[in-house]
Scaffold this motif. Structure first.
Motif, PDB file in Angstrom:
ATOM      1  N   SER A 163      11.179  97.929 -95.723  1.00 32.17           N
ATOM      2  CA  SER A 163      10.833  99.109 -96.517  1.00 32.17           C
ATOM      3  C   SER A 163      10.927  98.806 -98.009  1.00 32.17           C
ATOM      4  O   SER A 163      10.259  99.447 -98.826  1.00 32.17           O
ATOM      5  N   ASP A 164      11.750  97.836 -98.367  1.00 30.67           N
ATOM      6  CA  ASP A 164      11.898  97.427 -99.767  1.00 30.67           C
ATOM      7  C   ASP A 164      11.135  96.143-100.076  1.00 30.67           C
ATOM      8  O   ASP A 164      11.303  95.559-101.150  1.00 30.67           O
ATOM      9  N   THR A 165      10.342  95.678 -99.106  1.00 26.13           N
ATOM     10  CA  THR A 165       9.623  94.412 -99.277  1.00 26.13           C
ATOM     11  C   THR A 165       8.145  94.647 -98.971  1.00 26.13           C
ATOM     12  O   THR A 165       7.731  94.629 -97.819  1.00 26.13           O
ATOM     13  N   PRO A 166       7.344  94.878-100.009  1.00 28.80           N
ATOM     14  CA  PRO A 166       5.941  95.239 -99.764  1.00 28.80           C
ATOM     15  C   PRO A 166       5.092  94.137 -99.146  1.00 28.80           C
ATOM     16  O   PRO A 166       4.125  94.421 -98.440  1.00 28.80           O
ATOM     17  N   LYS A 167       5.446  92.871 -99.397  1.00 27.18           N
ATOM     18  CA  LYS A 167       4.709  91.751 -98.811  1.00 27.18           C
ATOM     19  C   LYS A 167       5.712  90.674 -98.400  1.00 27.18           C
ATOM     20  O   LYS A 167       6.531  90.247 -99.219  1.00 27.18           O
ATOM     21  N   ALA A 168       5.638  90.257 -97.131  1.00 26.62           N
ATOM     22  CA  ALA A 168       6.641  89.304 -96.653  1.00 26.62           C
ATOM     23  C   ALA A 168       6.091  88.398 -95.574  1.00 26.62           C
ATOM     24  O   ALA A 168       5.142  88.747 -94.862  1.00 26.62           O
ATOM     25  N   VAL A 169       6.714  87.217 -95.458  1.00 22.91           N
ATOM     26  CA  VAL A 169       6.463  86.288 -94.369  1.00 22.91           C
ATOM     27  C   VAL A 169       7.713  86.257 -93.502  1.00 22.91           C
ATOM     28  O   VAL A 169       8.814  86.003 -94.002  1.00 22.91           O
TER      29      VAL A 169
END
Length: 443
Positions: A163-169
């Motif tokens: 929810s606090d990470t708009p783009k992630a791997v």
């Protein structure tokens, strides 16, 4: 739109494949969460990194005389990643990561830890290349003390983190147990991770990128140039996956199915292809009466016959308990008024066949008991069959025309699938005959 995208091993096997994946991701702003697999085969004769890691770990657990071979294998794995780094023009250095791997291997951290490093390292490279945040799956994919996947805890932890990470791997295939020990899903489990992430972020779509343009109506090694499936329901997919269709890990269906999230199987090498859409339900009419055909070979059947067995309370239960006591799983069980037939995997059954026969005789005192081997089961699956008269008749007609002897045919009450039993040597002819009458004659 919010999309989760998973890339398989063949899609990330080299720097060139990484670039293809990145172009796909960057082309659509909705593709915000990426699930990478470990590098797969670059050529048909190549070795998957996961297999290299298994071998490397096995060498690490052996005597000191294998030390040199261990170092060679670890260096070969390192070379695979360095090749990708150089090809992408990245400045990242994985030296510290490989030092940690060497230490963990020497401490016998476990085969699950070893296998997971392929996805872990590929995740680091993918995050660096895309400029996305890297989220270690060990921190957000939870297993309980017994090693079972903890759905509720994972969803809570993952939802909060992303929810606090708009783009992630987020690397696929693994997570961790309460004490921090790494635990993997079964082979091909990156598909499951992608589904879990899609559920956690309430994705609009879960795209699964691989080296084929979706599901095909039949296995291309059996049927020449089979047609692609445009849309398939979760229920149809489950039936086909159970009978051998392997484009997607069958357990990947459950997390997204609960949320009604569609899955799109796409081809990294042909991104313009629409692929196959997997959905809960659809009003779209299928192109053909059947959606797909799949099957497996090498079954044995045990037919139990007894007069008035239908009036004997607990008869089936007693027979099935014999198989349970011998730890033999049952694949299919058609029955008649005075007969029941149990299909099992032949290799499992052969070792214990005499124990099973004796057990059945003691339990139910059958009038007759017959064994057959070298059988194949074929599933003809399709939501269109329910609204079409004469489907079974057409199957019988096609098989008769192909000179295939049908050993068994059984249709489920849902009218979603028909199971056919034939001899192993008739397997290909049967599938081609069914494909021909439902697909080729409709074109």
């Amino acid at each position: 739109m919010n999309k989760v995208v998973k890339f398989g091993g063949s899609s990330l096997a080299s720097a060139e494949q990484f670039k293809k994946a990145a172009r796909i991701i960057n082309k659509d702003e909705a593709r915000r969460y990426v699930i990478p697999s470990a590098p797969g085969k670059r050529t048909p004769g190549d070795t998957k990194v996961t297999d290299m890691l298994y071998r490397c770990y096995n060498l690490a657990t052996m005597d000191d005389e294998y030390e040199e071979e261990f170092e060679e294998q670890l260096s070969a794995i390192r070379a695979r990643y360095d090749e990708i780094i150089a090809g992408l023009g990245l400045s990242i250095d994985l030296s510290d990561e490989f030092k940690t791997i060497r230490t963990k291997f020497s401490q016998k951290a476990g085969r699950d830890y070893a296998a997971s490093r392929g996805e872990y390292l590929n995740g680091i490279l993918m995050a660096e290349y895309l400029g996305f945040a890297f989220v270690d799956a060990a921190e957000v994919i939870c297993f309980d003390e017994e090693g079972n996947f903890d759905d509720e805890r994972t969803n809570d932890v993952l939802s909060k983190r992303l929810s606090d990470t708009p783009k992630a791997v987020i690397p696929g295939f693994y997570g961790s147990m309460p004490g921090g020990k790494v635990k993997t899903f079964s082979r091909g489990g990156s598909d499951i991770t992608g589904s879990i992430v899609a559920k956690a972020v309430h994705a609009d779509m879960y795209e699964n990128w691989t080296d084929v343009s979706g599901f095909l109506v039949a296995d291309p090694s059996v049927v020449k140039n089979p047609k692609a499936i445009d849309v398939i329901t979760y229920r149809e997919l489950r039936e086909l996956s159970y009978m051998g269709a392997t484009v997607l890990h069958e357990d990947a269906i459950f997390p997204v199915r609960k949320e009604g999230i569609p899955i799109n199987i796409r081809n990294t090498n042909s991104p313009e292809d629409k692929g196959t859409l997997i959905v809960e339900g659809t009003c779209r009419k299928p192109r053909f009466v059947i959606t797909g055909i799949a099957g497996k070979k090498d079954f044995a059947s045990i037919t139990v016959e007894k007069a008035m067995m239908n009036a004997e309370v607990g008869f089936c239960k007693k027979v099935l308990e014999v198989f349970e006591e011998n730890e033999i799983s049952i694949e299919h069980m058609p029955s008649g008024i005075d007969t029941m037939t149990i299909f099992v995997h032949q290799d499992e059954f052969e070792e214990k066949e005499q124990k099973v026969i004796a057990g059945i005789h003691r339990s139910v005192e059958p009038d007759f008991l017959e064994l057959e081997s070298d059988l194949a089961l074929i599933a003809v699956v399709g939501r269109g069959m329910k609204a079409t008269r004469g489907t079974s008749g057409r199957i019988f007609s096609a098989l008769a025309h192909a000179n295939v002897n049908v050993k068994m045919i059984d249709q489920g009450s849902s009218e979603l699938n028909i199971i056919i039993g034939v001899r192993n040597h008739d397997f290909k002819d049967a599938i081609n005959a069914i494909y021909d009458i439902f697909v080729n004659t409709m074109i």
